[in-house]
Design an enzyme around this catalytic site. Structure first.
Site, mmCIF file in Angstrom:
data_model
loop_
_atom_site.group_PDB
_atom_site.id
_atom_site.type_symbol
_atom_site.label_atom_id
_atom_site.label_comp_id
_atom_site.label_asym_id
_atom_site.label_seq_id
_atom_site.Cartn_x
_atom_site.Cartn_y
_atom_site.Cartn_z
ATOM 1 N N THR A 253 -19.737 19.924 -78.992
ATOM 2 C CA THR A 253 -18.889 20.473 -80.049
ATOM 3 C C THR A 253 -18.303 21.807 -79.595
ATOM 4 O OG1 THR A 253 -20.673 21.670 -81.188
ATOM 5 C CG2 THR A 253 -20.309 19.356 -81.803
ATOM 6 N N TYR B 148 -24.160 35.843 -88.665
ATOM 7 C CA TYR B 148 -24.227 34.997 -87.467
ATOM 8 C C TYR B 148 -25.650 34.962 -86.919
ATOM 9 C CZ TYR B 148 -23.188 33.809 -82.525
ATOM 10 O OH TYR B 148 -23.163 33.261 -81.256
ATOM 11 N N ASP C 30 -13.687 18.875 -81.305
ATOM 12 C CA ASP C 30 -13.153 20.134 -81.819
ATOM 13 C C ASP C 30 -12.210 19.821 -82.981
ATOM 14 O OD1 ASP C 30 -12.355 22.962 -81.959
ATOM 15 O OD2 ASP C 30 -13.138 23.085 -79.918
#
Length: 257
Positions: A17, A151, A42
């Site tokens: 990915t 994140y 993608d």
């Protein structure tokens, strides 16, 4: 003995990915160089027309139905031997930048999407003769705080998810491991360079190897974990970080004088 003689991915279908990004492109090049047949995934607008892509799949990882449909399409062409969850993104640098919208988006993109993708593939992988492997691209941000709080939280959660897969799915011959890269010089750094043209040198000085990590170095680690050479390795975290998680070099330099 060169790398291609050591790692043989011939006959292996490997899903990647975020394949159009800096690390993703390196993954495609390295994996295909080792003989792997790379299924590059993608978004619709991504350029997946470069060398090494055996099959292109375009879908949004944030769309559950699209993820399930993509996994079905991929498996119809042959159940993959490895899934490398590489897609990721962050812009909220500090706690002050983490709006409710940023928190939701970064958790969804960096954790939930990889978890849902693995769930979509698990039924087919359980039936695959010879087992299969998941490789989750996490971050050193999961191990200690270097900024980007949302994140970092997502990437720490990704390691927990990896361990769950490794523990619960090992009976089916499914392995799962994570890589924690340090700072990797990709386009993701461009917005920081615009703010401070000297930042690459400043960041590199924080690492024991005195440099940032190259995308190909992350890709080679992923190739190893996806390959039969790592057949006894599952539930582990492999730092590819130019040594920053080994210790605090700037602190040492300060106290050593």
């Amino acid at each position: 003995m060169n790398g291609s003689a050591m790692i043989d991915l011939g006959g292996q279908r490997i899903v990647v990915t975020g394949a159009a990004g800096g690390i993703g492109r390196a993954m495609v090049e390295v994996l295909s160089g080792f003989g792997g047949s790379v299924v590059a995934c993608d978004l619709d607008e991504a350029d997946l027309s470069f060398d090494g892509v055996a099959e292109a799949q375009r879908f949004d990882l944030l769309d559950d139905k699209a993820v399930e449909a993509a996994a079905k399409r991929i498996c119809e062409n042959g159940v993959p031997s490895a899934i490398i969850s590489n897609a990721g993104w962050t812009r909220a640098e500090t706690l002050d930048d983490v709006t409710p919208e940023a928190l939701t988006h970064e958790l969804n993109l960096n954790l939930r999407s990889a978890a849902r993708l693995s769930q979509a593939f698990l039924p087919a992988l359980r039936q695959r003769e010879g087992g299969a492997a998941f490789v989750f691209i996490s971050s050193i941000n999961a191990l200690s705080h270097y900024g980007n709080p949302a994140y970092a939280a997502a990437k720490a959660g990704l390691i927990a998810w990896m361990r769950a897969v490794a523990t619960e799915e090992g009976r089916h011959g499914i392995r799962a491991n994570a890589i924690t890269p340090g700072s990797v010089r990709t386009m993701a750094w461009d917005h920081r360079i615009e703010r401070d043209p000297e930042i690459l040198g400043k960041v590199g000085a924080l690492y024991p190897l005195r440099r940032m990590v190259e995308p190909a170095e992350v890709a080679r680690a992923a190739a190893f974990l996806a390959s039969p050479l790592s057949s006894g390795i599952t539930g582990t975290v492999l730092p590819v970080d130019a040594g920053i998680s080994a210790g605090n070099l700037p602190f040492l330099e300060q106290i050593a004088g």
